[in-house]
Scaffold this motif. Structure first.
Motif, mmCIF file in Angstrom:
data_model
loop_
_atom_site.group_PDB
_atom_site.id
_atom_site.type_symbol
_atom_site.label_atom_id
_atom_site.label_comp_id
_atom_site.label_asym_id
_atom_site.label_seq_id
_atom_site.Cartn_x
_atom_site.Cartn_y
_atom_site.Cartn_z
ATOM 1 N N LEU A 231 0.917 -1.208 0.061
ATOM 2 C CA LEU A 231 -0.133 0.047 0.067
ATOM 3 C C LEU A 231 1.008 1.341 -0.135
ATOM 4 O O LEU A 231 1.820 1.329 0.828
ATOM 5 C CB LEU A 231 -0.923 0.094 1.043
ATOM 6 C CG LEU A 231 -1.691 1.325 1.509
ATOM 7 C CD1 LEU A 231 -2.677 1.659 0.306
ATOM 8 C CD2 LEU A 231 -2.403 1.194 2.973
ATOM 9 N N GLU A 232 0.694 2.122 -0.967
ATOM 10 C CA GLU A 232 1.209 3.416 -1.027
ATOM 11 C C GLU A 232 0.232 4.400 -1.280
ATOM 12 O O GLU A 232 -0.591 4.252 -1.889
ATOM 13 C CB GLU A 232 2.446 3.311 -1.997
ATOM 14 C CG GLU A 232 3.659 2.716 -1.956
ATOM 15 C CD GLU A 232 4.475 2.795 -0.427
ATOM 16 O OE1 GLU A 232 4.148 4.260 -0.352
ATOM 17 O OE2 GLU A 232 5.100 2.218 -0.247
ATOM 18 N N LEU A 237 5.241 5.478 -6.481
ATOM 19 C CA LEU A 237 6.137 4.715 -5.474
ATOM 20 C C LEU A 237 5.826 3.118 -5.835
ATOM 21 O O LEU A 237 6.607 2.113 -5.322
ATOM 22 C CB LEU A 237 6.249 5.107 -4.181
ATOM 23 C CG LEU A 237 6.872 6.571 -3.767
ATOM 24 C CD1 LEU A 237 6.450 6.879 -2.543
ATOM 25 C CD2 LEU A 237 8.319 6.309 -4.268
ATOM 26 N N LEU A 238 4.531 3.084 -6.040
ATOM 27 C CA LEU A 238 3.977 1.717 -5.932
ATOM 28 C C LEU A 238 4.291 0.429 -6.485
ATOM 29 O O LEU A 238 4.761 -0.455 -5.820
ATOM 30 C CB LEU A 238 2.392 1.505 -6.025
ATOM 31 C CG LEU A 238 1.411 0.316 -5.592
ATOM 32 C CD1 LEU A 238 1.731 0.206 -4.277
ATOM 33 C CD2 LEU A 238 0.024 0.555 -6.287
ATOM 34 N N ILE A 239 4.601 0.517 -7.774
ATOM 35 C CA ILE A 239 5.282 -0.580 -8.617
ATOM 36 C C ILE A 239 6.661 -0.957 -8.267
ATOM 37 O O ILE A 239 6.934 -1.713 -8.175
ATOM 38 C CB ILE A 239 5.159 -0.247 -10.148
ATOM 39 C CG1 ILE A 239 3.676 0.309 -10.471
ATOM 40 C CG2 ILE A 239 5.507 -1.322 -11.040
ATOM 41 C CD1 ILE A 239 2.928 -1.137 -10.495
ATOM 42 N N SER A 240 7.386 0.098 -8.165
ATOM 43 C CA SER A 240 8.789 -0.231 -7.856
ATOM 44 C C SER A 240 9.077 -0.847 -6.503
ATOM 45 O O SER A 240 10.065 -1.553 -6.317
ATOM 46 C CB SER A 240 9.533 1.194 -7.996
ATOM 47 O OG SER A 240 9.306 2.095 -6.852
ATOM 48 N N LYS A 241 8.073 -0.370 -5.582
ATOM 49 C CA LYS A 241 8.343 -0.765 -4.024
ATOM 50 C C LYS A 241 7.825 -2.403 -4.256
ATOM 51 O O LYS A 241 8.252 -3.079 -3.543
ATOM 52 C CB LYS A 241 7.584 0.173 -3.008
ATOM 53 C CG LYS A 241 8.341 1.518 -2.593
ATOM 54 C CD LYS A 241 7.871 1.650 -1.307
ATOM 55 C CE LYS A 241 8.784 2.833 -0.758
ATOM 56 N NZ LYS A 241 8.315 3.103 0.534
ATOM 57 N N ALA A 242 6.887 -2.492 -4.941
ATOM 58 C CA ALA A 242 6.530 -3.988 -5.124
ATOM 59 C C ALA A 242 7.421 -4.904 -5.639
ATOM 60 O O ALA A 242 7.690 -5.904 -5.308
ATOM 61 C CB ALA A 242 5.198 -4.008 -6.001
ATOM 62 N N ARG A 243 8.108 -4.238 -6.776
ATOM 63 C CA ARG A 243 9.103 -4.982 -7.247
ATOM 64 C C ARG A 243 10.214 -5.365 -6.558
ATOM 65 O O ARG A 243 10.814 -6.374 -6.328
ATOM 66 C CB ARG A 243 9.504 -4.369 -8.591
ATOM 67 C CG ARG A 243 8.506 -4.547 -9.944
ATOM 68 C CD ARG A 243 8.833 -3.758 -11.305
ATOM 69 N NE ARG A 243 8.097 -4.326 -12.398
ATOM 70 C CZ ARG A 243 7.720 -3.295 -13.111
ATOM 71 N NH1 ARG A 243 8.383 -1.912 -13.166
ATOM 72 N NH2 ARG A 243 6.820 -3.657 -14.107
#
Length: 253
Positions: A231-232, A237-243
């Protein structure tokens, strides 16, 4: 100084009813193992961070539990058995359909031969019967186990215990970690015993919660299919943090 996951369990005692929860988890998984069933552990709802041992105030990670409770029903419909570990008073599978409705407004009482008969009003009957049948079928087939938590510590103890119970299932286990777990906490040995005095603004020092996904994937259930959530509030930021999380912890989704 950041706490390791081993230190976290050493510092924080298990919940009061932990032994009973552990027995329920182990027995449920063993029954499904004998039937060769697939089992999914779904975590749902938010964790609280107490500010005192005799808790009056706490920091909360808000989550109504919608995703977890809806997903539980989908997994059940697709043949899975479900361990639903959820925040007390958050949404649950099946009963979630009536959240926000006044149950007492859905029923009426009639007298027959001096006996009171409780019936559901016609406009609600079809939907309630459909959900009730699904719920009863799930229970009769022994496909759902529900266990509650409130605090971060309770959640993490139950999560590890559930993983240890699920380990014998190997690749017939799925972990679907939809709970909103706090990133920060106050160690148990640093908590005030009683209510923090309101004589002035308190200074509260929070520590980072250890990343439990690391031992979960590598040690506790190495053969399970593990799904985590990110969750962001900032879209970019969401996709890069998930990856980054997938690359770091080596889980599946």
């Amino acid at each position: 100084m950041n706490t390791t996951w081993e230190d976290f369990y050493a510092i924080h005692p298990p919940p009061q009813d932990f032994d009973q929860s552990e027995k329920l988890l182990k027995a449920f998984v063993q029954r499904q193992l004998k039937k060769n069933n697939m089992v999914v552990l779904i975590t749902s709802g938010g964790t609280t961070i107490p500010l005192e041992h005799n808790t009056v105030r706490f920091v909360d990670n808000f989550s109504a539990g919608t995703r977890g409770s809806v997903s539980a029903e989908y997994f059940l419909e697709n043949g899975y058995c479900v361990i639903f570990v959820y925040r007390a008073n958050s949404l649950e599978p099946f009963s979630r359909h009536f959240k926000g409705q006044k149950i007492l407004d859905m029923i009426e009482i009639n007298k027959q031969n001096e006996k009171c008969i409780v019936t559901v009003l016609p406009q609600y009957t079809e939907n309630l019967v459909k959900i009730f049948h699904k719920y009863k079928e799930t229970l009769n087939q022994d496909k759902l186990l529900q266990i509650t938590f409130t605090t971060l510590s309770e959640y993490l103890w139950l999560l590890r215990s559930a993983c240890q119970a699920l380990a014998p299932l190997k690749n017939k286990a799925i972990l679907y970690l939809a709970a909103a777990v706090s990133d920060f906490y106050i160690p148990s040995n640093e908590l005030a015993v009683h209510k923090i005095p309101s004589t002035g603004p308190p200074t509260i020092s929070l520590q980072l919660v250890p990343k439990i996904l690391a031992p979960l994937v590598s040690l506790w259930v190495p053969e399970a299919f593990v799904v985590s959530f990110k969750l962001e509030t900032e879209d970019n930021l969401l996709i890069s943090k998930a990856r980054d999380a997938l690359n770091k912890y080596k889980h599946n989704l």
